[in-house]
Design a protein around this motif. Structure first.
Motif, short mmCIF file in Angstrom:
data_model
loop_
_atom_site.label_atom_id
_atom_site.label_comp_id
_atom_site.label_asym_id
_atom_site.label_seq_id
_atom_site.Cartn_x
_atom_site.Cartn_y
_atom_site.Cartn_z
N TYR A 59 0.83 -1.21 0.00
CA TYR A 59 0.00 0.00 0.00
C TYR A 59 0.86 1.26 0.00
O TYR A 59 0.49 2.28 -0.57
CB TYR A 59 -0.94 -0.01 1.21
CG TYR A 59 -2.12 -0.94 1.04
CD1 TYR A 59 -3.18 -0.61 0.19
CD2 TYR A 59 -2.18 -2.15 1.72
CE1 TYR A 59 -4.26 -1.47 0.03
CE2 TYR A 59 -3.25 -3.01 1.58
CZ TYR A 59 -4.29 -2.67 0.72
OH TYR A 59 -5.35 -3.52 0.56
N SER A 64 -3.34 1.15 -3.36
CA SER A 64 -4.51 0.27 -3.34
C SER A 64 -4.29 -0.86 -4.34
O SER A 64 -3.35 -0.84 -5.15
CB SER A 64 -5.78 1.04 -3.71
OG SER A 64 -5.71 1.49 -5.06
N LYS A 65 -5.17 -1.84 -4.29
CA LYS A 65 -5.08 -2.93 -5.26
C LYS A 65 -5.33 -2.41 -6.67
O LYS A 65 -4.65 -2.81 -7.63
CB LYS A 65 -6.08 -4.05 -4.91
CG LYS A 65 -5.93 -5.28 -5.82
CD LYS A 65 -6.74 -6.46 -5.33
CE LYS A 65 -8.21 -6.32 -5.65
NZ LYS A 65 -8.96 -7.59 -5.46
#
Length: 218
Positions: A59, A64-65
């Motif tokens: 992160y 974020s993903k």
């Protein structure tokens, strides 16, 4: 103090990798995991464990993903343009230019199966930013193809060149998908198939755009 600094202090014996190098390592692993499991089926824990970092560190790098996926797509976009541009740079004729660029596209899919799977599968993932990035990859190749066609058809209308480029890129995407069901088809063979379709049309277009002279003109 950020997560990266905290982790480094907690593991003082661990060799510190330059940030840019670490990012490329993470992207390589993330590309594999996304390709294997899809965006929805991938957890940041999966990537963190495989790359040997903590999830908070991922992160720290990508936010974020979705940010990590976008970074993977951006890298694939850059590598695809680099390989097609390098192939086109050695061409000695407009026909060879198109042939070599198409071959480079299909070889990219062959040599970077994870990246290709990522580009192919993630178009179904909702998200305006992701859709924009995927369309940006397609637009990049359309622009590149338009530039190539302009060399072959210098008299052609710009809208016609763009239309041809859009059609060629669409055909490349469908042919790449077709190859997945026919793994015996090599990049060279699929390039020949596509050139057999495109080549005569472009040759006819080139002849049609040539100026015509009457017999009494010198």
């Amino acid at each position: 103090m950020n997560f990266v600094e905290t982790a480094q202090q907690a593991n003082p014996g661990r060799k510190r990798m330059p940030r840019a190098e670490r990012e490329q390592q993470i992207l390589g692993v993330a590309e594999e995991v996304f390709a294997e499991h899809g965006y929805q089926g991938t957890a940041m824990d999966d990537i963190a464990q495989r790359v040997g970092l903590s999830k908070p560190m991922l992160y720290e790098y990508f936010g974020s993903k979705e940010g990590l996926l976008l970074a993977c797509l951006e890298r694939a976009k850059r590598e695809l343009l680099e390989c097609t541009s390098a192939a086109a740079a050695n061409a000695e004729s407009p026909e060879q230019l198109l042939h070599d660029a198409l071959l480079a596209f299909f070889r990219f899919g062959e040599d970077h199966k994870q990246a290709w799977a990522l580009l192919r599968n993630e178009s179904a993932v909702p998200g305006v930013e992701l859709d924009t990035e995927l369309e940006g990859i397609r637009g990049q190749q359309v622009d590149f193809t338009t530039d190539m066609l302009r060399m072959s058809l210098p008299e052609a209308d710009e809208y016609r060149l763009e239309a041809f480029a859009e059609a060629i890129i669409g055909a490349c995407e469908r042919m790449a998908l077709w190859r997945e069901n026919h793994p015996e088809i090599t990049p060279e063979t699929v390039t020949d198939h596509l050139m057999a379709l495109i080549g005569p049309s472009l040759s006819g277009e080139a002849r049609a755009s040539q100026p015509r002279y009457s017999h009494d003109q010198g």
